[in-house]
Design a protein around this motif. Structure first.
Motif, PDB file in Angstrom:
ATOM      1  N   ILE A   1       0.833  -1.205   0.000  1.00  0.00           N
ATOM      2  CA  ILE A   1       0.000   0.000   0.000  1.00  0.00           C
ATOM      3  C   ILE A   1       0.868   1.255   0.000  1.00  0.00           C
ATOM      4  O   ILE A   1       0.572   2.229  -0.701  1.00  0.00           O
ATOM      5  CB  ILE A   1      -0.932  -0.004   1.221  1.00  0.00           C
TER       6      ILE A   1
ATOM      7  N   PHE B   1       2.224   1.859  -3.519  1.00  0.00           N
ATOM      8  CA  PHE B   1       1.204   2.507  -4.342  1.00  0.00           C
ATOM      9  C   PHE B   1       1.129   3.998  -4.019  1.00  0.00           C
ATOM     10  O   PHE B   1       1.071   4.838  -4.915  1.00  0.00           O
ATOM     11  CB  PHE B   1      -0.163   1.863  -4.100  1.00  0.00           C
TER      12      PHE B   1
ATOM     13  N   SER C   1      -4.317  -0.089 -11.512  1.00  0.00           N
ATOM     14  CA  SER C   1      -5.579  -0.708 -11.093  1.00  0.00           C
ATOM     15  C   SER C   1      -5.552  -2.219 -11.308  1.00  0.00           C
ATOM     16  O   SER C   1      -6.063  -2.982 -10.478  1.00  0.00           O
ATOM     17  CB  SER C   1      -6.753  -0.081 -11.850  1.00  0.00           C
TER      18      SER C   1
ATOM     19  N   ALA D   1      -3.419  -3.722  -8.534  1.00  0.00           N
ATOM     20  CA  ALA D   1      -4.178  -3.803  -7.285  1.00  0.00           C
ATOM     21  C   ALA D   1      -5.208  -4.930  -7.356  1.00  0.00           C
ATOM     22  O   ALA D   1      -5.394  -5.688  -6.387  1.00  0.00           O
ATOM     23  CB  ALA D   1      -4.869  -2.467  -7.012  1.00  0.00           C
TER      24      ALA D   1
ATOM     25  N   TYR E   1      -5.116  -8.197  -4.681  1.00  0.00           N
ATOM     26  CA  TYR E   1      -6.074  -8.554  -3.633  1.00  0.00           C
ATOM     27  C   TYR E   1      -6.796  -9.863  -3.940  1.00  0.00           C
ATOM     28  O   TYR E   1      -7.168 -10.602  -3.022  1.00  0.00           O
ATOM     29  CB  TYR E   1      -7.059  -7.411  -3.347  1.00  0.00           C
TER      30      TYR E   1
ATOM     31  N   THR F   1      -8.129   0.300  -2.418  1.00  0.00           N
ATOM     32  CA  THR F   1      -7.342  -0.930  -2.503  1.00  0.00           C
ATOM     33  C   THR F   1      -7.308  -1.654  -1.165  1.00  0.00           C
ATOM     34  O   THR F   1      -7.431  -2.879  -1.101  1.00  0.00           O
ATOM     35  CB  THR F   1      -5.903  -0.617  -2.963  1.00  0.00           C
TER      36      THR F   1
END
Length: 233
Positions: free
Chosen positions: A88, A91, A121, A124, A128, A220
């Protein structure tokens, strides 16, 4: 006025890339590489000055950022949130520095190009989902998409999967649209009134850079929380 390319585009391709590989590299890639160089240089320089006994202003600032990121992850994901701090934060650093390029007329923010925003995008999205599968197994993770009513499972699965893939579009378009719009508006106002107009536009640009960075990492983080905690739904 809006500049179609950065100040580095022609020199980089003419004197470096074109001679070595025979073709031009896109401007947004050059800007992304510049972001990587700047962020790596700043973080390496900051890490060398870390001291427990006598922390400097840069260390206090970095500790404040890390503390805030840990707090966000803990609030959204839970006690296990800190394991995602590196991803994170990466990013956040890349997107924020990229967005800040929009304040300088001789640079182009990489995030004003859809190739960059959709790369972020998609990264991400893959992260996840892979994390959700890793934590719960493939079948355990897919159960999150079938809903609580068994006879509605086929319909719910299709709807949930469409919504899941739509997150790529949502993250990519939101970031691109806001940064491209702010950079374009700043360029227009700078061309019209080059002395006075850029000041409030730059202030707005800094706020926009922070806001869009926060929105991306927040969403995210929420997606990660939903993926790793799907068995609780």
């Amino acid at each position: 006025m809006e500049h179609e390319s950065s100040i580095l585009y022609q020199p980089f391709n003419r004197y470096i890339w074109r001679h070595a590989f025979g073709f031009d590299v896109p401007d947004h890639v050059i800007m992304a590489l510049l972001v990587l160089v700047i962020s790596s240089t700043l973080l390496i320089a900051g890490s060398r000055r870390i001291s427990r006994d006598n922390p400097g202003p840069l260390q206090h600032f970095l500790e404040m950022i890390v503390s805030g990121m840990k707090g966000l992850l803990h609030d959204v994901i839970g006690h296990d949130g800190e394991r995602y701090l590196t991803v994170i934060t990466s990013f956040a650093v890349f997107i924020f520095i990229s967005n800040m390029f929009g304040l300088f007329y001789f640079l182009q923010p990489p995030t004003s190009n859809t190739n960059t925003t959709f790369a972020l995008s998609i990264s991400a999205f893959l992260y996840y989902n892979v994390e959700g599968i890793r934590r719960q197994g493939l079948f355990g993770y897919l159960q999150h998409f079938i809903g609580p009513v068994l006879w509605l499972a086929p319909l719910m699965f299709i709807i949930e999967m469409i919504g899941n893939f739509a997150r790529i579009l949502s993250l990519g378009v939101r970031l691109f649209g806001n940064i491209f719009g702010e950079h374009t508006a700043t360029g227009i106002f700078t061309g019209l009134v080059p002395v006075i107009a850029p000041m409030p536009m730059m202030a707005l640009g800094i706020f926009g850079a922070l806001l869009q960075t926060y929105v991306f990492i927040m969403l995210t983080t929420v997606y990660i929380a939903g993926a790793v905690a799907a068995e609780e739904h």
